[in-house]
Write a protein that holds these residues in place. Sequence first.
Motif, PDB file in Angstrom:
ATOM      1  N   THR A 269       0.526   2.678  -3.525  1.00 16.81           N
ATOM      2  CA  THR A 269      -0.296   1.989  -3.626  1.00 16.81           C
ATOM      3  C   THR A 269      -1.327   1.778  -4.797  1.00 16.81           C
ATOM      4  N   LEU A 270      -2.340   2.394  -4.766  1.00 18.85           N
ATOM      5  CA  LEU A 270      -4.081   2.454  -5.341  1.00 18.85           C
ATOM      6  C   LEU A 270      -3.031   2.891  -6.778  1.00 18.85           C
ATOM      7  N   ARG A 272      -0.413   1.857  -8.838  1.00 22.73           N
ATOM      8  CA  ARG A 272       0.458   0.822  -8.942  1.00 22.73           C
ATOM      9  C   ARG A 272      -1.093  -0.288  -9.360  1.00 22.73           C
ATOM     10  N   PHE A 273      -1.541  -0.017  -8.700  1.00 23.30           N
ATOM     11  CA  PHE A 273      -3.935  -1.491  -8.520  1.00 23.30           C
ATOM     12  C   PHE A 273      -4.435  -0.855  -9.766  1.00 23.30           C
ATOM     13  N   THR A 276      -3.134  -1.345 -13.801  1.00 20.47           N
ATOM     14  CA  THR A 276      -3.895  -2.983 -14.369  1.00 20.47           C
ATOM     15  C   THR A 276      -5.188  -2.789 -14.796  1.00 20.47           C
ATOM     16  N   HIS A 279      -8.295  -3.961 -13.195  1.00 20.85           N
ATOM     17  CA  HIS A 279      -8.437  -3.595 -12.019  1.00 20.85           C
ATOM     18  C   HIS A 279      -9.532  -2.255 -12.468  1.00 20.85           C
ATOM     19  N   TYR A 283     -12.862  -2.126 -11.108  1.00 20.78           N
ATOM     20  CA  TYR A 283     -12.880  -1.156  -9.894  1.00 20.78           C
ATOM     21  C   TYR A 283     -13.047   0.496  -9.529  1.00 20.78           C
ATOM     22  N   TYR A 393       0.520  -3.741  -1.791  1.00 23.66           N
ATOM     23  CA  TYR A 393      -0.750  -3.867  -2.306  1.00 23.66           C
ATOM     24  C   TYR A 393      -0.291  -5.096  -2.631  1.00 23.66           C
ATOM     25  N   ASP A 394       0.925  -5.885  -2.100  1.00 26.60           N
ATOM     26  CA  ASP A 394       0.681  -7.748  -2.121  1.00 26.60           C
ATOM     27  C   ASP A 394      -1.190  -7.954  -1.416  1.00 26.60           C
ATOM     28  N   VAL A 396      -3.360  -6.135  -0.738  1.00 29.74           N
ATOM     29  CA  VAL A 396      -4.801  -5.412  -1.813  1.00 29.74           C
ATOM     30  C   VAL A 396      -4.795  -6.765  -2.541  1.00 29.74           C
ATOM     31  N   ILE A 397      -3.906  -7.403  -3.312  1.00 28.20           N
ATOM     32  CA  ILE A 397      -3.918  -8.405  -4.576  1.00 28.20           C
ATOM     33  C   ILE A 397      -4.879  -9.589  -3.565  1.00 28.20           C
TER      34      ILE A 397
END
Length: 430
Positions: A269-270, A272-273, A276, A279, A283, A393-394, A396-397
């Motif tokens: 997940t991270l 993928r995060f 972007t 991000h 972050y 992921y969803d 977190v967004i």
Amino acid sequence: MDWINIVITGFDGLNSKLTGAGVVVRSIVEEFEQLIAESRVLTPSNTRLFALTAYLREDAPDLNRELRDETQAFCRKWNGDLITYRTYSDGYNRSQLWSPTQKGGGYNQWLSNSLSVANVAMMIERQYGQVLLITHDTPFAQVSRYLMPESNVKHFWVPHSMGAIFFDNWSKAKARFERVGLKHIVERGDSVGATTEEFDRTMRQEVKGIKKPLRSYLLSNNFISMKREMLDEERQSILARYQIPADKKLIFVWGRCVPQKGWDITLPTLKRFFETPEHQQQYHAVLLMPTGAMTNDYAQNALRLMDELSEQHCTKITTFDYDLPSAMLNSRNLDMVLLTSRWEGMSLVALEIYNTVKTSVAIVYSDIHYFNVIFPKMHNSFQMPEFSSDALYDTVIEAVETPRSEQPFEEMESAISTYAKAFDAELERK
């Protein structure tokens, strides 16, 4: 004068502090004076405190002599003492106190704990009078089985990782041992403490066929020790040790490298995060994933997934640092905490977060019972709808995009207050 003898025991917390249950046992001892202050029945002039601990050899790697000496000093201040009892184990290390290598393993070891503690409690009762015996976790579930009917000892069992709830390698054996113990608790007229409503429901279900009711008290685990404030200088020193950037919003994830903690969905997940660019600019993730000497397939896969994360966007730590979680939770730059456990018996991490983080920090968490007890009290909490990397992921967004509330958290009753009420009710009961 009639003395009231409070006797407390646990698998951990008296001469070591390595587990969540140990932290709870330790907290009761350290906050005992506050418990007396909140009690209607207990007073400094009528109360003795005894602590019972299983034998650990002097060369045992888990023995904390300083903690043992502090426990003894606390007890002697309250006219009692620390008493060591023998079990089936030779006390070589803490793991053997749970399950020695001898034939019979854990089940026989738990029986020996229950039997020994019952005998010591009756000895204290014969010498000093009324005893309220507080035991913590599986090894003491069957204490009531060995208490004589005529003895003036009241047993109060507090489970922490019930086999019927907490699914691990010991689940079946624990559930069987605890079920027998609950039967004896009910039949003898003793009591239990439940740290969540799920524990309470489960214990009642386990004794459903017995005509007598189960006497159960709902307890909080919100001890003073769950909040650890940190001076700015100390916090900054710890974060600087790992070169954690001071100009970005921080995401914090920590937990042992085991399937229970969900690293297999958190790390992808991270990755993928941070694909972007926005991000990447805003972050930085801090990952505390102690692996110890583990070489199993899960650990190897988790380390491979961690290697896929850029050090530019993530601080990756695989050895445990006791001070880092407190430093992170106290950080002004902390923006989000991820908790992706598959199960938890009683999460002290959840309580530490509740007591420490700023009200604006987002908490992203998996849908398990104990998290659902704590995190809805925090206004910026986001529950994963299912256990998967896509769902995480969803969520977190969603946390990134949702405006944050600065409202104070919903109040939670202190643990000592709930223990004091339960002890009073037990001591006043005929």
